[in-house]
Design a protein around this motif. Sequence first.
Motif, PDB file in Angstrom:
ATOM      1  N   UNK A   8     -21.967  -1.015 101.973  1.00  0.00           N
ATOM      2  CA  UNK A   8     -21.649  -2.390 102.348  1.00  0.00           C
ATOM      3  C   UNK A   8     -21.214  -3.142 101.091  1.00  0.00           C
ATOM      4  N   UNK A   9     -20.031  -3.738 101.156  1.00  0.00           N
ATOM      5  CA  UNK A   9     -19.438  -4.439 100.024  1.00  0.00           C
ATOM      6  C   UNK A   9     -19.431  -5.953 100.274  1.00  0.00           C
ATOM      7  N   UNK A  10     -19.564  -6.708  99.206  1.00  0.00           N
ATOM      8  CA  UNK A  10     -19.188  -8.117  99.235  1.00  0.00           C
ATOM      9  C   UNK A  10     -17.681  -8.164  99.003  1.00  0.00           C
ATOM     10  N   UNK A  11     -16.989  -8.967  99.768  1.00  0.00           N
ATOM     11  CA  UNK A  11     -15.533  -9.015  99.642  1.00  0.00           C
ATOM     12  C   UNK A  11     -15.035 -10.439  99.869  1.00  0.00           C
ATOM     13  N   UNK A  12     -13.827 -10.695  99.396  1.00  0.00           N
ATOM     14  CA  UNK A  12     -13.180 -11.990  99.587  1.00  0.00           C
ATOM     15  C   UNK A  12     -12.011 -11.837 100.559  1.00  0.00           C
ATOM     16  N   UNK A  13     -12.035 -12.639 101.605  1.00  0.00           N
ATOM     17  CA  UNK A  13     -10.910 -12.702 102.523  1.00  0.00           C
ATOM     18  C   UNK A  13      -9.880 -13.642 101.892  1.00  0.00           C
ATOM     19  N   UNK A  14      -8.861 -13.069 101.255  1.00  0.00           N
ATOM     20  CA  UNK A  14      -7.903 -13.876 100.507  1.00  0.00           C
ATOM     21  C   UNK A  14      -6.965 -14.659 101.427  1.00  0.00           C
ATOM     22  N   UNK A  15      -6.919 -14.300 102.696  1.00  0.00           N
ATOM     23  CA  UNK A  15      -6.086 -15.057 103.634  1.00  0.00           C
ATOM     24  C   UNK A  15      -6.773 -16.356 104.058  1.00  0.00           C
ATOM     25  N   UNK A  16      -8.069 -16.268 104.380  1.00  0.00           N
ATOM     26  CA  UNK A  16      -8.807 -17.445 104.843  1.00  0.00           C
ATOM     27  C   UNK A  16      -9.687 -18.066 103.754  1.00  0.00           C
TER      28      UNK A  16
ATOM     29  N   UNK B 259     -15.951 -15.625 101.860  1.00  0.00           N
ATOM     30  CA  UNK B 259     -16.647 -14.408 101.460  1.00  0.00           C
ATOM     31  C   UNK B 259     -17.147 -13.691 102.706  1.00  0.00           C
ATOM     32  N   UNK B 260     -16.952 -12.382 102.744  1.00  0.00           N
ATOM     33  CA  UNK B 260     -17.347 -11.587 103.904  1.00  0.00           C
ATOM     34  C   UNK B 260     -18.099 -10.346 103.426  1.00  0.00           C
ATOM     35  N   UNK B 261     -18.643  -9.619 104.373  1.00  0.00           N
ATOM     36  CA  UNK B 261     -19.240  -8.303 104.105  1.00  0.00           C
ATOM     37  C   UNK B 261     -18.363  -7.247 104.749  1.00  0.00           C
ATOM     38  N   UNK B 262     -18.119  -6.160 104.029  1.00  0.00           N
ATOM     39  CA  UNK B 262     -17.291  -5.066 104.553  1.00  0.00           C
ATOM     40  C   UNK B 262     -18.133  -3.797 104.555  1.00  0.00           C
ATOM     41  N   UNK B 263     -18.277  -3.198 105.724  1.00  0.00           N
ATOM     42  CA  UNK B 263     -19.043  -1.958 105.856  1.00  0.00           C
ATOM     43  C   UNK B 263     -18.083  -0.779 105.873  1.00  0.00           C
ATOM     44  N   UNK B 264     -18.209   0.077 104.868  1.00  0.00           N
ATOM     45  CA  UNK B 264     -17.336   1.248 104.721  1.00  0.00           C
ATOM     46  C   UNK B 264     -18.048   2.489 105.236  1.00  0.00           C
ATOM     47  N   UNK B 265     -17.370   3.280 106.032  1.00  0.00           N
ATOM     48  CA  UNK B 265     -17.907   4.556 106.492  1.00  0.00           C
ATOM     49  C   UNK B 265     -17.580   5.621 105.449  1.00  0.00           C
ATOM     50  N   UNK B 266     -18.602   6.348 105.001  1.00  0.00           N
ATOM     51  CA  UNK B 266     -18.401   7.421 104.022  1.00  0.00           C
ATOM     52  C   UNK B 266     -18.825   8.751 104.626  1.00  0.00           C
TER      53      UNK B 266
ATOM     54  N   UNK C 252     -21.783 -11.797 113.033  1.00  0.00           N
ATOM     55  CA  UNK C 252     -20.460 -11.908 113.659  1.00  0.00           C
ATOM     56  C   UNK C 252     -19.493 -10.908 113.039  1.00  0.00           C
ATOM     57  N   UNK C 253     -18.759 -10.168 113.899  1.00  0.00           N
ATOM     58  CA  UNK C 253     -17.729  -9.240 113.423  1.00  0.00           C
ATOM     59  C   UNK C 253     -16.393  -9.975 113.411  1.00  0.00           C
ATOM     60  N   UNK C 254     -15.724  -9.947 112.250  1.00  0.00           N
ATOM     61  CA  UNK C 254     -14.433 -10.618 112.115  1.00  0.00           C
ATOM     62  C   UNK C 254     -13.250  -9.685 112.356  1.00  0.00           C
ATOM     63  N   UNK C 255     -13.377  -8.432 111.911  1.00  0.00           N
ATOM     64  CA  UNK C 255     -12.201  -7.564 111.919  1.00  0.00           C
ATOM     65  C   UNK C 255     -12.643  -6.117 111.778  1.00  0.00           C
ATOM     66  N   UNK C 256     -11.787  -5.185 112.183  1.00  0.00           N
ATOM     67  CA  UNK C 256     -11.965  -3.759 111.923  1.00  0.00           C
ATOM     68  C   UNK C 256     -10.665  -3.250 111.313  1.00  0.00           C
TER      69      UNK C 256
ATOM     70  N   UNK D  26     -19.543 -11.082 109.069  1.00  0.00           N
ATOM     71  CA  UNK D  26     -20.172 -12.237 108.439  1.00  0.00           C
ATOM     72  C   UNK D  26     -21.133 -11.769 107.338  1.00  0.00           C
ATOM     73  N   UNK D  27     -21.104 -12.447 106.195  1.00  0.00           N
ATOM     74  CA  UNK D  27     -22.012 -12.125 105.097  1.00  0.00           C
ATOM     75  C   UNK D  27     -23.283 -12.963 105.232  1.00  0.00           C
ATOM     76  N   UNK D  28     -24.430 -12.299 105.295  1.00  0.00           N
ATOM     77  CA  UNK D  28     -25.729 -12.978 105.364  1.00  0.00           C
ATOM     78  C   UNK D  28     -26.377 -12.898 103.985  1.00  0.00           C
TER      79      UNK D  28
END
Length: 641
Positions: free
Chosen positions: A26-34, A37-44, A78-82, A94-96
């Motif tokens: 799980x990464x902290x990430x920046x949504x540069x369009x909006x 700050x969001x959370x991104x869950x990467x499947x490994x 809340x899920x924003x995107x896949x 959503x980043x908590x």
Amino acid sequence: MKDQGRLLAGRYRLGAVLGQGGMGTVWRAEDETLGRTVAVKELRFSTGVDEDEKRRLITRTLREAKAIARIRSGGAVTVYDVVDEDARPWIVMELIEGPSLAEFIRENGPLTPHRAAEVGLAVLDVLRAAHGQGILHRDVKPSNVLIAASGRVVLTDFGIAQVEGDPSVTSTGMLVGAPSYISPERARGYKPGPPADMWSLGGLLYAAVEGVPPYDKGSALATLTAVMTEPVDPPKNAGPLTEVIYGLLAKDPAHRLDDARARAMLTAVLDAPEPVPAPEPVPAADETRQISLADAKEAADKATEEKAAEKAAKKERERREREQRERARAALKSARKAAAGAAAAKAASAAEAPDPSAAPAAKPKSKAAPVAAPLTDVMARRTIALAIVAVVVVLAAVGSLIAYAISGDDTGGGRKDQGKGGGKPTPAASASQSPGGAQPGNPPASPPPSPNAGEPGAGQQQTPSTASGGGTGSAGQGQGASPGGSGGGLPAGYALMTDPGFHFSMAMPEGFKQTGIAGTNSGGIYSRDDGFPRIQVDYNNRPGDDARAAWLALAPGTKSSSKNYKLIGITSTSYRNYPTVADWEFEREQNGIRVRVLNRGFKMDATHGYAIMISCAADQWDGPECTQMRTTAFETFQSLG
């Protein structure tokens, strides 16, 4: 990490890692369009995962995103995107900001019943919304509940959720989730419903006020057995939450609290005024003096008891060392006698043998006393050869005993300078045990900690939040010699695996490494590439007294959760004179192949129980590699105290 700073889908810039486990990061990430700050869950994917398993994990990740998106509750993330990149999904959500409930309790102590009721109601809101959409969470536990800085309570990780009517849901034969929070009906392999999540909520409330799970017996097997058969330990700090907890932890789902009754009882706890703690009375001067004297006496008595215990332990160690030295001397004496006899026999044989280079001896002119027949006339040469071989074997055994005696105390080969009570075993001590037989001085061996906690059907924790931890195995020295050598020699192609985290050392094939964690970090899984053959070693610090009964209790659940399961047998057996040992043998299909499993569970003493599980492809079970692996594992296993 190498992906830090990477731009996903042209808009999500990866930053710091917030957490990671065996299947995801799980990464902290920046949504540069909006600009948020969001959370991104990467499947490994771990090494050795085949294409079928990759497809299953991708399906599971997408199912998690869909499940969360269907839930309408302020307590759900809340899920924003896949995003689909590198042929795998990345979930943007959503980043908590805040710790998990498990982390909060660890750092600040248990919650008050009032605050625990607030958390319980928030989780109940999410479960009501999920159940209304036909979604079972199946992994409600403190580490999956986040406490935001604002006080908001969020239930996360729907990675193993079961979605009603979803055609992508298939039976994988896995019992997933944390054993302490798995309901009895799931532990038995029955199809769960909403009451299973209510049981988990009861376990969460118990942990919130007590600081420990309701059932935690040190291993997946013991914990699941307790969940199915034992009453919960009465909570000490629950106060007005006590009846709620008992109602949610009812073993029969039909008698368990449902959403409406649990909500009413939690609301009543929340509405009741919190009790004000009474001030502690200040003792009078003479009372203070009496208390001080009592404390001093208690401390003195405790110091005396500790000193007596230390003295007794030292005496016991000295006795064991003395016995080992005596055994070594006796063996050496026997070997010398045998060697001397063999040497005499060889000398006699040589004396009687004619020398082909010498001139023929003249015949005696007078009749002399009869000459004794050479040794070979009364003892076959084959018998002499066998006697010499026996001497060599005895000498090798003496070398092993001497190495064992020198290495330290016989409970594990610990050196005296490693502290009180000896230390952890050394490779020399480990290699000098009588293979497959009794270990002199070792506390006799319990029910296995986990029959196959790292395999489908045994309660393996599958979520990233608990996939890490436990021990870190390391390969040691000693390849190329025969087992039992004084230098810790091992069969050719084998290396010593020492894993202090799971309290054992054992010889395994070269190239084996830890490729997984079993249960709730109760054991390690070792293989070359996360496939087969593999070895799993589970540790239990509170084993029971009947290994066979423990296997019998777990077998039905494993059968129901395994594909094409076939029981070969559950039998009591003997192993190093341990008090209870049982072998559980079965076959099933796993990762597309037929696998045969031998799981040996045993108890060494009140705080040391182990299960050694050997898994091979069924068609290779009697082949040289798997046969050697089983033999070597059982011969070289050593507890690390």
